[in-house]
Scaffold this active site. Sequence first.
Site, PDB file in Angstrom:
ATOM      1  CE  LYS A 186      -3.612  -2.489  -0.235  1.00  0.00           C
ATOM      2  NZ  LYS A 186      -4.459  -3.213   0.652  1.00  0.00           N
TER       3      LYS A 186
HETATM    4  C1  LIG Z   1      -5.561  -4.305   0.946  1.00  0.00           C
HETATM    5  C2  LIG Z   1      -7.029  -4.128   0.931  1.00  0.00           C
HETATM    6  C3  LIG Z   1      -7.832  -4.468   2.035  1.00  0.00           C
HETATM    7  C4  LIG Z   1      -7.323  -5.267   3.187  1.00  0.00           C
HETATM    8  O1  LIG Z   1      -6.287  -4.732   3.876  1.00  0.00           O
HETATM    9  P1  LIG Z   1      -5.306  -5.703   4.715  1.00  0.00           P
HETATM   10  O2  LIG Z   1      -4.479  -4.734   5.483  1.00  0.00           O
HETATM   11  O3  LIG Z   1      -4.513  -6.500   3.732  1.00  0.00           O
HETATM   12  O4  LIG Z   1      -6.150  -6.549   5.587  1.00  0.00           O
HETATM   13  C5  LIG Z   1      -9.168  -4.162   1.994  1.00  0.00           C
HETATM   14  N1  LIG Z   1      -9.724  -3.562   0.931  1.00  0.00           N
HETATM   15  C6  LIG Z   1      -8.996  -3.246  -0.162  1.00  0.00           C
HETATM   16  C7  LIG Z   1      -9.672  -2.558  -1.299  1.00  0.00           C
HETATM   17  C8  LIG Z   1      -7.634  -3.526  -0.197  1.00  0.00           C
HETATM   18  O5  LIG Z   1      -6.924  -3.235  -1.294  1.00  0.00           O
END
Ligand SMILES: *Cc1c(COP(=O)(O)O)cnc(C)c1O
Length: 384
Positions: A186
Amino acid sequence: MRDEFLVFGAPQIEQAEIDEVVATLKSRWIGTGPRVARFERDFAAYKAIDHDQVAAVGSGTAALHLSLIAANVGPGDEVITTAMTFCASVNAIIHAGATPVLVDIDPESRNMDPAAVVAAITPKTRAILPVHFAGYPCDMTAIMAIAKDNDLKVIEDCAHAIESEVNGHKIGTLGDFGCFSFYATKNLVTGEGGMILASNADSINRIKQLALHGLSHDAWKRFSDAGHKHYFVEECGFKYNMMDLQAALGIHQLARIESNWEKRRTIWRTYQRVFKELPIALPVDPGENFRHAYHLYIVTLNDSAPVSRDEFLSSMIERKVGIGVHYLAIPEHPYYQRAYGWKTQDYPHATRFGRSCVSLPLSTSLLNKDVEDVTSAVVEILSK
Ligand SMILES: *Cc1c(COP(=O)(O)O)cnc(C)c1O
């Protein structure tokens, strides 16, 4: 051709994070503690909200799950979300005991279509879960109006959208809850991690309790020198707390969030310029009142492209460039087909997008040479 494979979404880690992690280890307070508290304060300041409106948790998925519970969503309730998202958005609704209801996307923004949301409302609808896809903010004016008219809660999935804004409002502050992810790919990484913003400080108190087994408040201080205090289990909670080791990364990642956003915007603009004449559809600029987070740069292959989408993916990997697919539409997955009877043809825009999309590298860690390798590989494959 490159010697080394370009790993898609590899994070930018600098000396400040490394030093902070080492200092955390040496302090021997590695679980939830002072660094998590500082990361929460810093994040609240970045979002221009009060410190008691944020809670750090162990993942973006945990953030969504706890927010749904705090919104009193449970068995018998329906929650409307988008057919074009990561499975976690949908799974969190299911884990809260509710029933997910999907709507199709607007093909331009690739976000949930507000008209489709209105059409999906039933007497059981309790909440809307918009996803700011790729960093392009949803039309929150429309979504909040629909929520207000129908007495629904809004839980924003901001996993792609840390830096996004709508009409000058920071994303995650318009709905009842804003949920962020700091997963390794991210825009801000803590390895695993997440953050919840809530419009109401009481919700944050409940969320903090639920994130740590349901223990009475500030239970993380129970091993400190503040004198022994018994803790009490107030609710059957979860193990969703963030560690200081994770926050050690987050504090320094957050300090660079805006300069990193500018770096990715430069890469984005290079791609837009170089790919203009190719048989692919480029991402659309959201316009003046919206600020894009530039999380994912996604193109879709036109029917006139010389290769299929999957051939394109293989050719990029042959050229040692890591790519991604964000995402196959939710109704493509066997579990949801079995459990909810969802059919791809009922979500034509999300399905078409998911079958033709390719995410190109857009990490802040990319060097100029990497960006050149990406553009020359794409041009070569598509100019055949
Ligand atoms: C990455 C992601 C999540 C989940 O986040 P995690 O930290 O991996 O649990 C939820 N929604 C979207 C759209 C994502 O890209």
